[in-house]
Design a protein around this motif. Structure first.
Motif, PDB file in Angstrom:
ATOM      1  N   ARG A 193     -10.973  -6.556  -3.544  1.00  0.00           N
ATOM      2  CA  ARG A 193     -10.924  -4.868  -3.495  1.00  0.00           C
ATOM      3  C   ARG A 193     -10.379  -4.056  -4.539  1.00  0.00           C
ATOM      4  NH1 ARG A 193      -7.899  -3.657   2.128  1.00  0.00           N
ATOM      5  NH2 ARG A 193      -8.312  -5.777   3.144  1.00  0.00           N
TER       6      ARG A 193
ATOM      7  N   MET B  54       1.508  -7.018   0.488  1.00  0.00           N
ATOM      8  CA  MET B  54       0.108  -7.573   0.216  1.00  0.00           C
ATOM      9  C   MET B  54       0.322  -8.842  -0.991  1.00  0.00           C
ATOM     10  SD  MET B  54      -1.108  -3.740  -0.463  1.00  0.00           S
ATOM     11  CE  MET B  54      -2.896  -3.974  -0.569  1.00  0.00           C
TER      12      MET B  54
ATOM     13  N   LEU C 286      -7.534  -4.537  -5.887  1.00  0.00           N
ATOM     14  CA  LEU C 286      -6.061  -4.422  -5.880  1.00  0.00           C
ATOM     15  C   LEU C 286      -5.365  -4.886  -6.807  1.00  0.00           C
ATOM     16  CD1 LEU C 286      -5.927  -4.223  -1.889  1.00  0.00           C
ATOM     17  CD2 LEU C 286      -5.820  -2.189  -3.526  1.00  0.00           C
TER      18      LEU C 286
ATOM     19  N   TYR D  60      -6.714  -9.218   1.155  1.00  0.00           N
ATOM     20  CA  TYR D  60      -6.782  -8.156   0.198  1.00  0.00           C
ATOM     21  C   TYR D  60      -7.665  -8.598  -0.776  1.00  0.00           C
ATOM     22  CZ  TYR D  60      -2.665  -6.859   3.124  1.00  0.00           C
ATOM     23  OH  TYR D  60      -1.957  -6.449   4.019  1.00  0.00           O
TER      24      TYR D  60
ATOM     25  N   PRO E  53       0.950  -1.267  -0.003  1.00  0.00           N
ATOM     26  CA  PRO E  53      -0.035  -0.201   0.000  1.00  0.00           C
ATOM     27  C   PRO E  53       0.965   1.154  -0.059  1.00  0.00           C
ATOM     28  CG  PRO E  53       0.059  -0.941   2.145  1.00  0.00           C
ATOM     29  CD  PRO E  53       0.810  -1.848   1.368  1.00  0.00           C
TER      30      PRO E  53
END
Length: 177
Positions: free
Chosen positions: A105, A79, A107, A102, A72
């Motif tokens: 989302r 992550m 990501l 994670y 992040p």
């Protein structure tokens, strides 16, 4: 190999000192439900693997190894990772792992999009291959959202594809990011 920045993430070139944080993340058995791999046996074995990958190329020099740790923007937490193996034929294999906490989302899409853009523009990749287990809806959906198209497994030029895997292709001529 450069660091990549997205709206929410930083992709940093893999280093041995990432092994401690990644060992914990990669020890989660949910990651291995659909991939033919196992959690690292020990922190030391992961450090040894990262030491080899940190060289950024195979011992014989025929493959370039690019590995980014996903973090992040606001911290150094690990992550997951993005990896690409680039061959002398201007083709590459692409893979990603995101820690289960994670998932869901967006990501992985954000990180993979950034890495793919860099691979096609900075490394002159023509064709990018990825594999995903046919039962792994998250990964197959992500690959489709990234522009990959499913192709016959016999078309993979680098290695055999597992019977349970689908092969995907992102061709620069068709889908330049």
């Amino acid at each position: 190999m450069k660091q990549l920045i997205t709206t929410r993430l930083r992709l940093v070139p893999l280093r041995v000192d990432h092994a401690g944080a990644m060992f914990s993340l990669l020890s989660d058995p949910r990651i291995y439900e659909f991939i033919q791999d196992e959690p690292p046996a020990s922190l030391e074995s992961l450090q040894e693997r990262y030491h080899r990958h940190e060289t950024r190329h195979s011992p014989d020099g025929t493959e370039q190894w690019l590995n980014w740790i996903i973090q992040p923007l606001e911290s150094d937490a690990c992550m997951g990772f993005i990896q690409a193996t680039i061959y002398t034929s201007a083709t590459a294999d692409f893979a990603f792992v995101l820690g289960p906490s994670y998932w869901g989302r967006g990501l992985a899409l954000e990180a993979a999009s950034s890495a793919l853009h860099t691979l096609f523009t900075d490394y002159a990749i023509i064709s990018m291959f990825a594999m995903a287990d046919e039962r792994n809806v998250r990964s197959t959906s992500l690959l489709t959202r990234l522009g990959f198209q499913r192709v016959e497994c016999v078309n993979h030029p680098h290695r055999a594809v597992l019977p349970s895997d689908h092969l995907f292709l992102l061709n620069r001529r068709l889908n330049t990011p």
